[in-house]
Design a protein around this motif. Structure first.
Motif, PDB file in Angstrom:
ATOM      1  N   HIS A 280      54.331  10.868 149.932  1.00  0.00           N
ATOM      2  CA  HIS A 280      54.995   9.850 149.108  1.00  0.00           C
ATOM      3  C   HIS A 280      56.359   9.453 149.681  1.00  0.00           C
ATOM      4  O   HIS A 280      56.742   8.276 149.627  1.00  0.00           O
ATOM      5  CB  HIS A 280      55.152  10.358 147.678  1.00  0.00           C
ATOM      6  N   LYS A 281      57.063  10.398 150.246  1.00  0.00           N
ATOM      7  CA  LYS A 281      58.368  10.082 150.831  1.00  0.00           C
ATOM      8  C   LYS A 281      58.196   9.223 152.083  1.00  0.00           C
ATOM      9  O   LYS A 281      58.897   8.219 152.262  1.00  0.00           O
ATOM     10  CB  LYS A 281      59.109  11.374 151.180  1.00  0.00           C
ATOM     11  N   CYS A 283      55.721   7.321 152.943  1.00  0.00           N
ATOM     12  CA  CYS A 283      55.037   6.037 152.747  1.00  0.00           C
ATOM     13  C   CYS A 283      55.617   5.227 151.586  1.00  0.00           C
ATOM     14  O   CYS A 283      54.958   4.301 151.092  1.00  0.00           O
ATOM     15  CB  CYS A 283      53.543   6.264 152.522  1.00  0.00           C
ATOM     16  N   LYS A 284      56.833   5.580 151.137  1.00  0.00           N
ATOM     17  CA  LYS A 284      57.421   4.848 150.009  1.00  0.00           C
ATOM     18  C   LYS A 284      57.681   3.393 150.407  1.00  0.00           C
ATOM     19  O   LYS A 284      57.763   3.052 151.599  1.00  0.00           O
ATOM     20  CB  LYS A 284      58.699   5.523 149.542  1.00  0.00           C
ATOM     21  N   ASN A 285      57.809   2.564 149.396  1.00  0.00           N
ATOM     22  CA  ASN A 285      57.988   1.115 149.599  1.00  0.00           C
ATOM     23  C   ASN A 285      56.806   0.505 150.354  1.00  0.00           C
ATOM     24  O   ASN A 285      56.967  -0.443 151.137  1.00  0.00           O
ATOM     25  CB  ASN A 285      59.287   0.825 150.349  1.00  0.00           C
ATOM     26  N   MET A 286      55.630   1.113 150.128  1.00  0.00           N
ATOM     27  CA  MET A 286      54.377   0.607 150.684  1.00  0.00           C
ATOM     28  C   MET A 286      54.364   0.584 152.215  1.00  0.00           C
ATOM     29  O   MET A 286      53.648  -0.186 152.837  1.00  0.00           O
ATOM     30  CB  MET A 286      54.067  -0.792 150.123  1.00  0.00           C
ATOM     31  N   ARG A 287      55.110   1.529 152.826  1.00  0.00           N
ATOM     32  CA  ARG A 287      55.137   1.639 154.288  1.00  0.00           C
ATOM     33  C   ARG A 287      54.038   2.598 154.745  1.00  0.00           C
ATOM     34  O   ARG A 287      54.298   3.651 155.320  1.00  0.00           O
ATOM     35  CB  ARG A 287      56.515   2.137 154.736  1.00  0.00           C
ATOM     36  N   GLN A 406      49.598  -5.131 145.792  1.00  0.00           N
ATOM     37  CA  GLN A 406      50.109  -5.109 144.423  1.00  0.00           C
ATOM     38  C   GLN A 406      48.969  -4.885 143.433  1.00  0.00           C
ATOM     39  O   GLN A 406      49.128  -4.160 142.439  1.00  0.00           O
ATOM     40  CB  GLN A 406      50.832  -6.427 144.100  1.00  0.00           C
TER      41      GLN A 406
END
Length: 526
Positions: A280-281, A283-287, A406
């Motif tokens: 999660h860290k 890949c945050k902000n959909m990276r 989204q």
């Protein structure tokens, strides 16, 4: 005299059904002390309980069988990988499918227990696999091959998301799944195997009405004993272990990650490697393109582990020397994403070696096959998630399309809400259904007290009613204003405080309001 006759009938029945209970002296004394009317009432209640329980037990069996994912074959051994089957003796090949099946993946083993002792009927007793299977005939560069994906869910420490976590004393991990990707081309066969399973420590995460219950590590258990049992068996079966731990390295998941890393370090086994990747860290902000960091990190290890390949003449070209053992908290969503990426990298190498792909060609460029591949892995994620968590998987938009969208976030939110409801209000029944089906609980036909009839505390009914009434009165007071605004405000505040206060009391006593298993007490096992 009538009572003695009835007692003799009871003793005869008990000798064939449940001798250890109805033969007990205390039960006999209790029944002999009853009057004739009391005796008849007792047996009337007993029969009524039994009829009600039978309906519930039947509903449990129907529930298990209604969930998609049961597979069997009359000719092929679905419970073993290609590599395990290639290393068997002629005697093994002559055994019936039931005799030679890997018991970890035989979900109808309890149902077949009586037939197992009768070799003459083994041909009618087929092992049933639970998980996911898909087969596709594909074409790349005009060359046709069969691509197969098989996920085998273990029947040891089986159950639902929050009630079955960690490992048991035998080292069996919750939600353990063996996933095999197979390719058939021109008589040659190749496979790549991965595993997933709960963090192999003694820990729990009981539902309590909170959205994300706090995971608790058992402070008194001998973690190393169960941990070593787990990996000893994994090494014997699969070889080297590359652990990919995808849990968060902060917040409530951090203690589990630290404990896992500490156990691997303490075990100091050269066959085990540990990689922590905060999914999660990173890949945050959909990276989600940053998943390549992990793939690059394990690329050399994957080449070392290799894959299984046997040519058209039956000669073993390469063996898979170990597996990636991936996990997140549930071993569902994050885990499936990583497994699909590792499997694609292995498939790329296999198809190039078989001559299906030309040198320099990438699977990502084969649009038709990529669609089949991504949808199959997304379907695999959904199947495993429904069987363990009760809903389809999260993050499948990335698995299907290679992009995080989204719409995917909205669908994940919807599935998360459904999971919340099921995990808190229907998973007790689901867990009981699995325990009954697998034989973890055996029905005692003459048990006088039903395990299903657990009395509820008064607050179970009273507090929700009070909260609903108070909230309704608060709304009514807002809609129907009093003579003065101060009077209206006083009524609204009174009923508002009553509804909010009751809500927090319910939340504080959350464990009393969730649907808990009744047949097997999970707290005692953990």
């Amino acid at each position: 005299m009538w009572k003695l006759v009835m007692m003799e009938q009871m003793m005869y029945l008990s000798s064939t059904v449940c001798p250890q209970k109805l033969r007990s002296q205390s039960r006999k004394i209790f029944l002999l002390q009853l009057s004739q009317d009391q005796y008849l009432v007792y047996w009337a209640q007993f029969i009524w309980w039994q009829l009600q329980d039978n309906k519930t037990f039947l509903a449990m069996i129907n529930h298990v069988l209604s969930v998609d994912g049961f597979y069997f074959s009359t000719t092929y051994d679905l419970t073993h990988t290609l590599q395990r089957l290639s290393n068997t003796s002629p005697e093994f090949q002559e055994m019936s499918l039931l005799e030679r099946a890997d018991q970890r993946f035989v979900w109808n083993g309890h149902l077949l227990r009586e037939l197992s002792a009768q070799p003459e009927v083994h041909r009618f007793a087929l092992p049933v696999l639970y998980g996911f299977i898909t087969m596709h005939s594909c074409s790349i560069n005009g060359k046709y091959f069969d691509w197969i994906l098989i996920s085998r869910r273990s029947c040891f420490r089986a159950g639902v998301r929050y009630y079955v976590r960690g490992i048991d004393s035998e080292g069996h991990a919750a939600n353990f799944v063996e996933t095999e990707q197979i390719v058939h081309y021109n008589g040659s066969r190749a496979s790549f195997v991965q595993t997933r399973g709960s963090i192999p420590l003694y820990w729990s995460q009981r539902p309590n009405l909170k959205y994300k219950p706090l995971p608790l590590i058992n402070k008194v258990a001998n973690h190393m004993d169960g941990f070593q049992r787990h990996f000893d068996s994994q090494i014997i079966i699969y070889g080297k272990q590359v652990i990919i731990n995808l849990v968060n390295q902060k917040g409530s998941e951090k203690p589990l990650e630290q404990a896992f890393a500490t156990m691997v370090s303490s075990l100091a086994n050269g066959m085990i490697r540990y990689i922590a990747f905060d999914f999660h860290k990173e890949c945050k902000n959909m990276r989600w393109d940053r998943l390549s960091i992990l793939l690059d990190q394990v690329a050399e290890m994957q080449d070392e582990l290799s894959y299984f390949l046997v040519d058209s003449d039956g000669k073993v070209v390469t063996n898979q020397e170990g597996v990636f053992r991936s996990n997140c908290m549930d071993c569902l969503d994050r885990t499936n994403v990583i497994q699909s990426l590792l499997a694609r990298r292995s498939l790329q190498a296999q198809l190039q070696r078989l001559g299906v792909l030309h040198v320099g060609q990438k699977l990502e460029e084969q649009d038709e096959f990529e669609k089949i591949y991504k949808n199959a892995w997304a379907d695999n994620a959904n199947a495993c998630a429904k069987q363990y968590a009760g809903t389809g998987a999260l993050k499948t938009d990335f698995t299907r399309t290679g992009k995080r969208t989204q719409l995917g976030l909205i669908m994940d939110g919807w599935n998360s809400l459904i999971r919340y409801y099921k995990n808190n209000f229907s998973d007790g029944f689901r867990q009981d259904s699995i325990d009954l089906f697998l034989g973890n609980y055996s029905v005692d036909e003459l048990e006088s007290h039903s395990p299903l009839s657990v009395p509820r505390d008064l607050k179970f009914l009273a507090l929700p009613i009070i909260m609903v009434v108070a909230f309704s009165m608060c709304i009514i007071c807002l809609l129907m204003a009093g003579d003065t605004w101060t009077e209206t405000l006083a009524y609204v505040l009174f009923w508002g405080v009553a509804s909010i206060g009751t809500f927090f009391i319910i939340l504080y006593n959350g464990k009393d309001f969730v649907d808990a298993p009744r047949l097997v007490q999970k707290e005692k096992i953990d």
